[in-house]
Design an enzyme around this catalytic site. Structure first.
Site, PDB file in Angstrom:
ATOM      1  N   ARG A   5     -70.982   1.889  44.055  1.00 43.31           N
ATOM      2  CA  ARG A   5     -70.256   2.294  42.768  1.00 43.31           C
ATOM      3  C   ARG A   5     -69.285   1.488  42.451  1.00 43.31           C
ATOM      4  O   ARG A   5     -68.923   1.104  41.304  1.00 43.31           O
ATOM      5  CB  ARG A   5     -69.985   3.839  43.049  1.00 43.31           C
ATOM      6  CG  ARG A   5     -71.088   4.774  42.951  1.00 43.31           C
ATOM      7  CD  ARG A   5     -70.567   6.121  43.132  1.00 43.31           C
ATOM      8  NE  ARG A   5     -70.000   6.269  44.452  1.00 43.31           N
ATOM      9  CZ  ARG A   5     -69.139   7.394  44.842  1.00 43.31           C
ATOM     10  NH1 ARG A   5     -68.871   8.401  44.080  1.00 43.31           N
ATOM     11  NH2 ARG A   5     -68.734   7.382  46.181  1.00 43.31           N
TER      12      ARG A   5
ATOM     13  N   ASN B  58     -73.181   8.804  42.367  1.00 35.86           N
ATOM     14  CA  ASN B  58     -74.257   9.165  43.539  1.00 35.86           C
ATOM     15  C   ASN B  58     -74.740  10.160  43.093  1.00 35.86           C
ATOM     16  O   ASN B  58     -74.182  11.439  42.613  1.00 35.86           O
ATOM     17  CB  ASN B  58     -73.424   9.130  44.786  1.00 35.86           C
ATOM     18  CG  ASN B  58     -73.363   7.647  45.412  1.00 35.86           C
ATOM     19  OD1 ASN B  58     -73.732   6.804  44.687  1.00 35.86           O
ATOM     20  ND2 ASN B  58     -72.480   7.818  46.645  1.00 35.86           N
TER      21      ASN B  58
END
Length: 757
Positions: free
Chosen positions: A30, A48
């Site tokens: 990320r 996520n």
């Protein structure tokens, strides 16, 4: 103005939704996407969820983003697929990292990774708050699988949940520009786990010749000085491990080069983030001869945890500068690896002079992986830490199957879609603790994959403990013959469909006819198979005792070769040999086996290499260690009716007065030539060029590499096990893959019921 208008038309604003699947959680994915989007001046978000990573990006260069993600992904990320969906532009500014979404999991966590260079630098930097800290980590390294209880991979789901972050660690964790952004195990001396003993004391105990039990990433190691014969001998006595080889841990790749002759491929394996034990050729006189007695290769690994690095630092600072430590799994009595603090105090007190624990729980125990380079490519001997739970892509979708493996070197395998997930090494299912560990592995793997298996696969053997376990799962059970599973494991990892000829070469497997198999030529085609040939059978006097006492197989091989009268000459005065010889001369019937492993035992006994073995495969491994330049005995084998026999070779070895290395060269060279000719004949008869090579004998580097080369010279295409062990540690993969073929093709109601559901 006109130029700006032209550019906007040529490169219009687009919004894309990217679904990224694979090992993409807990690896810094990320923040990587965040930094890339900001660099490209794209707006959107990343998060996520149960399927992996979801990204939406918008801007003029959005179409370049998917390729850049794949090409620049973080070092520990493993991208299986990127699905792209075009959306209508929504406007907005900036790029955000959003909270994880909980849902049914279709992603996976990463494997444990060795300490990265940046964390190592901080550990040795007096100005860093991580200076001298035994648990430093970041998104590029550290524990993953062994601390994770469930997905999504967030701190609350790991054994770090009991360690609240201090302000400094919380700031790192929340900063997308920081290397520790959402690194779930992040901690420092102010807020993280602590050791039970100071590192200096651990080093001192080793320096004085002591044995230390040290809690690591996946369990405890037993450590001692790799040059101290007395310490190693004491460790062998206390652990009741007579001659089975130990592994060696060294500080870094330079230390490994000093102790062993490394190939480029071996260096790459040693220095990889998985940091496995790698079998390599040691330099003479650098290590104790008690580490791997009778073997030509030694298992070496690099220090892979911050704690290991601190220990080597402390040893280097003392008056004793050790180049290497024996580092063997703490599993007394053949039981599973010790991973719990209280368990260590109870089970290791009689072995270790010092037990060093820490307060970060090991959620899932995992031994060190063991590998070697065969035919120029890495191959597994044991698949565990550093690789589990990375899946094997078996090429086709299908129902979810759980395969329970074999009773020796047990692993389990769970399929999800086209992925097959092998568990970490469990071990031999010959005690209650091992069976309990296997059940733990089943439960944990199904949990982190969010899978409910529909079928179970197991061996054919009626007395296997693993079969009883499969039957207890309350699922439809698909039995798979042992050697079919060996070959199916190879065809699955190489995604081979259609007809394949397999040579399954090992010590023992329950045959479809109820006899002991182990040298099989199998024709495998989807869910169908048949035995196209086998090695000529040998008597198996004493059954399982013959595997522990190679001299029995030596006498048996002489009997099969028609020269039993030579037995008393080879072993004069041996009462056991005399009794067995007399039994054969009376015509007493005994079970038979087609096992190549037992043929190795016979040859090792006849040539004086090993009469009785203290661990599985010892005779064959010591015989392999003597081979240097394999050569062929002309007419040393015979092929008839699909059967391959080596009676002329056995007779030659018994009659010729030659040293053991020359005998090893002759045996290996003739074996390779005979197997290659046999496979070539079988391939011609079946009309295929594809040869899958499986079974524990394929861990013999001389045999495996030589056979692959000889098959290529005959215009055939050999396939060796690469992603799973050739031995019984890969059986579960083959069971799962073959069972799915059977289910899809023979369980007609399965797909109908799945469609209705």
């Amino acid at each position: 103005m006109a130029g700006a208008i032209a550019r906007s038309v040529a490169n219009p604003v687009r919004r894309l939704r990217l679904r990224v699947r694979g090992a993409v959680q807990g690896v810094g994915f990320r923040p990587f996407a965040y930094r890339l989007a900001r660099r490209m001046r794209l707006s959107g978000f990343v998060l996520n969820d149960g399927a992996g990573v979801l990204i939406e990006i918008e801007g003029p260069d959005a179409d370049r983003f998917p390729d850049m993600i794949r090409n620049e992904a973080p070092p520990l990320a493993r991208i299986d697929s990127i699905d792209v969906l075009e959306l209508d532009p929504a406007g907005g500014e900036g790029f955000d990292i959003r909270e994880s979404l909980v849902g049914r999991s279709a992603t996976r966590i990463g494997a444990d990774a060795a300490t990265c260079s940046e964390c190592r630098r901080e550990q040795t930097d007096p100005s860093s708050r991580f200076f001298g800290y035994a648990f430093v980590n970041c998104t590029h390294c550290g524990p993953r699988f062994t601390i994770t209880r469930a997905l999504p991979y967030d701190r609350a789901q790991t054994s770090m949940a009991s360690f609240p972050m201090c302000a400094a660690c919380a700031a790192d964790y929340a900063d997308p520009e920081n290397r520790r952004f959402h690194a779930e195990p992040v901690a420092c001396p102010d807020c993280g786990p602590r050791l039970s003993h100071p590192i200096a004391g651990v080093a001192a105990k080793i320096a004085e010749g002591g044995i230390v039990a040290l809690k690591g990433i996946g369990g405890f190691h037993l450590l001692c000085d790799a040059r101290n014969d007395a310490a190693i001998d004491l460790l062998r006595t206390r652990k009741a491990r007579d001659r089975k080889p130990f592994a060696v841990m060294v500080r870094d790749i330079d230390a490994a080069r000093a102790l062993a002759r490394l190939t480029e491929a071996e260096e790459a394996l040693l220095a990889s983030s998985a940091s496995p034990i790698v079998l390599v050729e040691p330099r003479a006189h650098e290590l104790s001869g008690l580490i791997a007695p009778g073997l030509a290769r030694t298992g070496i690994m690099l220090a892979y945890s911050p704690l290991h690095h601190l220990l080597f630092d402390a040893l280097a600072e003392s008056s004793h500068c050790f180049p290497a430590l024996v580092a063997t799994s703490a599993n007394p009595g053949g039981q599973p690896l010790v991973a719990d603090n209280a368990e260590a105090e109870r089970r290791l007190a009689a072995i270790a002079d010092l037990i060093v624990t820490h307060d970060r729980d090991i959620a899932v125990r995992a031994d060190d992986s063991v590998m070697q380079v065969i035919d120029g490519v890495p191959a597994f001997i044991r698949r565990a830490r550093g690789f589990v739970p990375e899946p094997v892509d078996i090429g086709t979708d299908g129902p979810s199957v759980i395969a329970v493996g074999a009773d020796l070197k047990n692993t389990i395998c769970v399929t999800r879609g086209r992925e097959a997930f092998l568990s970490q090494h469990v071990g031999d299912l010959d005690n209650a603790e091992a069976i309990r560990f296997q059940r733990e592995a089943v439960s944990h793997l199904c949990s982190i994959l969010d899978v409910k298996p529909e079928f179970a696969a197991c061996d054919l053997h009626p007395d296997f403990r693993s079969v009883r376990i499969a039957e207890s799962l309350n699922l439809a059970v698909v039995p798979v013959q042992h050697h079919v599973a060996h070959i199916a494991a190879v065809t699955a990892e190489h995604q081979l469909s259609g007809l394949v000829l397999g040579l399954a070469l090992d010590g023992h497997g329950f045959g479809a006819d109820g006899t002991s198999w182990g040298g099989e030529m199998l024709a495998l085609d989807g869910h169908r198979w048949h035995r196209a040939g086998s090695l000529a059978p040998l008597p198996l006097p004493g059954g399982d005792r013959a595997a522990r006492e190679p001299w029995r197989m030596g006498v048996a091989a002489l009997q099969a070769a028609g020269c039993i009268a030579l037995a008393p000459q080879l072993w004069p005065g041996d009462s056991g040999v005399a009794q067995l010889t007399a039994m054969f001369e009376r015509g007493t019937q005994v079970p038979v086996t087609s096992s190549l492993g037992r043929l190795f035992d016979a040859a090792a006994a006849i040539t004086g290499v090993r009469r009785v073995q203290s661990y599985e495969g010892q005779a064959a491994m010591e015989f392999e260690a003597l081979a240097r330049n394999p050569r062929v005995l002309q007419s040393g084998f015979a092929i008839s009716g699909g059967r391959l026999g080596f009676h002329p070779l056995i007779l030659h070895l018994a009659l010729q007065d030659q040293d053991a290395p020359a005998a090893a060269d002759l045996f290996h060279g003739t074996l390779i030539e005979g197997l290659a000719e046999w496979a070539a004949e079988g391939a011609r008869n079946l009309g295929t060029r594809r040869i899958a090579l499986g079974g524990g004998c394929m861990m013999n580097r001389v045999l495996a590499a030589g056979l692959a080369r000889s098959l290529r010279e005959r215009g055939l295409d050999p396939y060796l096990p690469r992603l799973a062990p050739a031995n019984d540690g890969g059986i579960a993969l083959g069971q799962a893959a073959f069972a799915r073929q059977v289910i899809v093709n023979e369980y007609a109601s399965v797909e109908e019921s799945r469609t209705c559901a």
